[in-house]
Design a protein around this motif. Sequence first.
Motif, PDB file in Angstrom:
ATOM      1  N   UNK A  15      42.067  40.893  32.222  1.00 19.58           N
ATOM      2  CA  UNK A  15      42.425  42.181  32.824  1.00 19.58           C
ATOM      3  C   UNK A  15      42.841  42.103  34.285  1.00 19.58           C
ATOM      4  N   UNK A  16      42.297  41.112  35.026  1.00 19.99           N
ATOM      5  CA  UNK A  16      42.585  41.042  36.460  1.00 19.99           C
ATOM      6  C   UNK A  16      42.425  39.592  36.920  1.00 19.99           C
ATOM      7  N   UNK A  17      43.388  38.726  36.578  1.00 18.89           N
ATOM      8  CA  UNK A  17      43.223  37.282  36.806  1.00 18.89           C
ATOM      9  C   UNK A  17      43.167  36.864  38.272  1.00 18.89           C
ATOM     10  N   UNK A  18      43.656  37.712  39.171  1.00 13.87           N
ATOM     11  CA  UNK A  18      43.426  37.519  40.606  1.00 13.87           C
ATOM     12  C   UNK A  18      42.722  38.783  41.088  1.00 13.87           C
ATOM     13  N   UNK A  19      41.410  38.727  41.142  1.00  7.21           N
ATOM     14  CA  UNK A  19      40.632  39.945  41.373  1.00  7.21           C
ATOM     15  C   UNK A  19      39.897  39.890  42.705  1.00  7.21           C
ATOM     16  N   UNK A  78      41.907  45.492  51.298  1.00  5.33           N
ATOM     17  CA  UNK A  78      42.066  46.847  50.789  1.00  5.33           C
ATOM     18  C   UNK A  78      41.760  46.911  49.304  1.00  5.33           C
ATOM     19  N   UNK A  79      40.938  47.840  48.886  1.00  2.00           N
ATOM     20  CA  UNK A  79      40.621  48.003  47.466  1.00  2.00           C
ATOM     21  C   UNK A  79      40.948  49.426  47.058  1.00  2.00           C
ATOM     22  N   UNK A  80      42.243  49.706  46.959  1.00  2.00           N
ATOM     23  CA  UNK A  80      42.706  51.011  46.519  1.00  2.00           C
ATOM     24  C   UNK A  80      42.769  51.020  45.015  1.00  2.00           C
ATOM     25  N   UNK A  81      43.472  52.010  44.449  1.00  5.61           N
ATOM     26  CA  UNK A  81      43.610  52.069  43.003  1.00  5.61           C
ATOM     27  C   UNK A  81      44.303  50.836  42.445  1.00  5.61           C
ATOM     28  N   UNK A  82      45.106  50.167  43.300  1.00  4.54           N
ATOM     29  CA  UNK A  82      45.805  48.971  42.836  1.00  4.54           C
ATOM     30  C   UNK A  82      44.875  47.767  42.770  1.00  4.54           C
ATOM     31  N   UNK A  88      50.319  36.019  42.462  1.00  4.40           N
ATOM     32  CA  UNK A  88      50.431  36.734  41.190  1.00  4.40           C
ATOM     33  C   UNK A  88      50.418  38.250  41.385  1.00  4.40           C
ATOM     34  N   UNK A  89      51.091  38.715  42.423  1.00  4.00           N
ATOM     35  CA  UNK A  89      51.178  40.151  42.666  1.00  4.00           C
ATOM     36  C   UNK A  89      50.076  40.714  43.533  1.00  4.00           C
ATOM     37  N   UNK A  90      49.077  39.907  43.883  1.00  6.69           N
ATOM     38  CA  UNK A  90      47.996  40.363  44.760  1.00  6.69           C
ATOM     39  C   UNK A  90      48.288  39.923  46.190  1.00  6.69           C
TER      40      UNK A  90
END
Length: 414
Positions: A34-38, A3-7, A310-312
């Motif tokens: 900015x997004x270490x687990x992208x 899923x690639x929502x706003x989060x 890490x929150x992802x």
Amino acid sequence: MTDTTDDHPTPATLPVERTCPFDPPPAYAELRETCPVSPLKLTVGPGDGGGWLVTRLAAARAVLSDRRFSHRNELIGLPIPPPFPLTEYQPPAAGPGAFIKMDQPDHSHYRRLITRRFTMRGVAELTPMITRLTTEHLDAMARTPRDERPVDLVAAFAEPLPVRVMCEMLGVPDHVREPLSEHLALLSRMTYTVEELIESCTVIGEALQKLVAEKHAEPGDDLLGDLAAGGKVTDEELVNIAWALLGGGFDTTANMLALGTFALLEHPDQLALLRERPELADNAVEELLRYLTISHLGASRAALEDVDLDGSAVRAGDTVVVSLPAANRDPEHFPDADRLDLTRSTQGHLAFGHGEHQCIGQHLARSILRVAYPALFARFPSLRLAVPAAEVPLRTDMLHYGVHALPVTWDDEA
């Protein structure tokens, strides 16, 4: 797909564009900040799993040491295009003995059979051999007449030295070394044809099968001879163990030796420091490993279950690519990380990976580099590039980063 929502930002492609031959692509620094687990766009992959890119050192170490992330080949998607066009992607499972692409307990079973030769003590016993071969290649290079210079350091020294060391350690005779080197080099490219793949796999497979038969007849005091005489592996397992070790050992150390030389020549203050303080040799090798990190495509794993990273929200079946170059430039762990500093603390770098899949040949690679760098610069005090640095051809098209050639010259010493 994930899923690639706003989060979650739109999945990015794996960064490959460099602005400096020694630095990772600049895009890694922005992602790390900015997004270490992208989210990461996979070019092809088994199933419908998504992709993730990890760029900070702490998260990288976490993934590489967590058994919820698999190293099995058939589960992992590709963040780069496959070598040739595929209508569908289903990578094969590792064959018997191909331990690098296995999880536990199979991975440890095979690794235990060969670990003794790759321990610090086992590698220390090889130092006289490494020193002898280093001297032989430098002697041959020194005999090059002035009118035949410049010399390609890759062809003359950086490439053949690790290959000969590995072959002597495993017990691969000279007449087998050249065809193995040629075809393993082809498979280290990022593109090749189906026909080239079939030919190289055929040549390598047949050469190793013949070598295994010879080891049964005359085992010898080498790694493959030990395994053949011990009777603990089948011929198929022995062929695949040899393939894994040769494939992993030929290309990597050669690239580090050439690229490290290039970096030192372009950082004369650090080269002078190495010459003035020989005791820095060990730390210099570690810093070059960290700074250059030739495994530029990273280390890939497949999530076996849902994991909060890490929150992802990484889902079972997703592919996670750990960017080793980005992690090794993490300023939270290495202050002023983009500077080559042979005196810095390099503890915790990931040039050889991390966890139970950490490179089994790391001590051997270190030993070769610790002997080769000082010997090269001692033998040729005036060694220098023979072309502008911008003209050195870079291996951005290969599975391991480095230089295709490094033209060098020197003054004849009185």
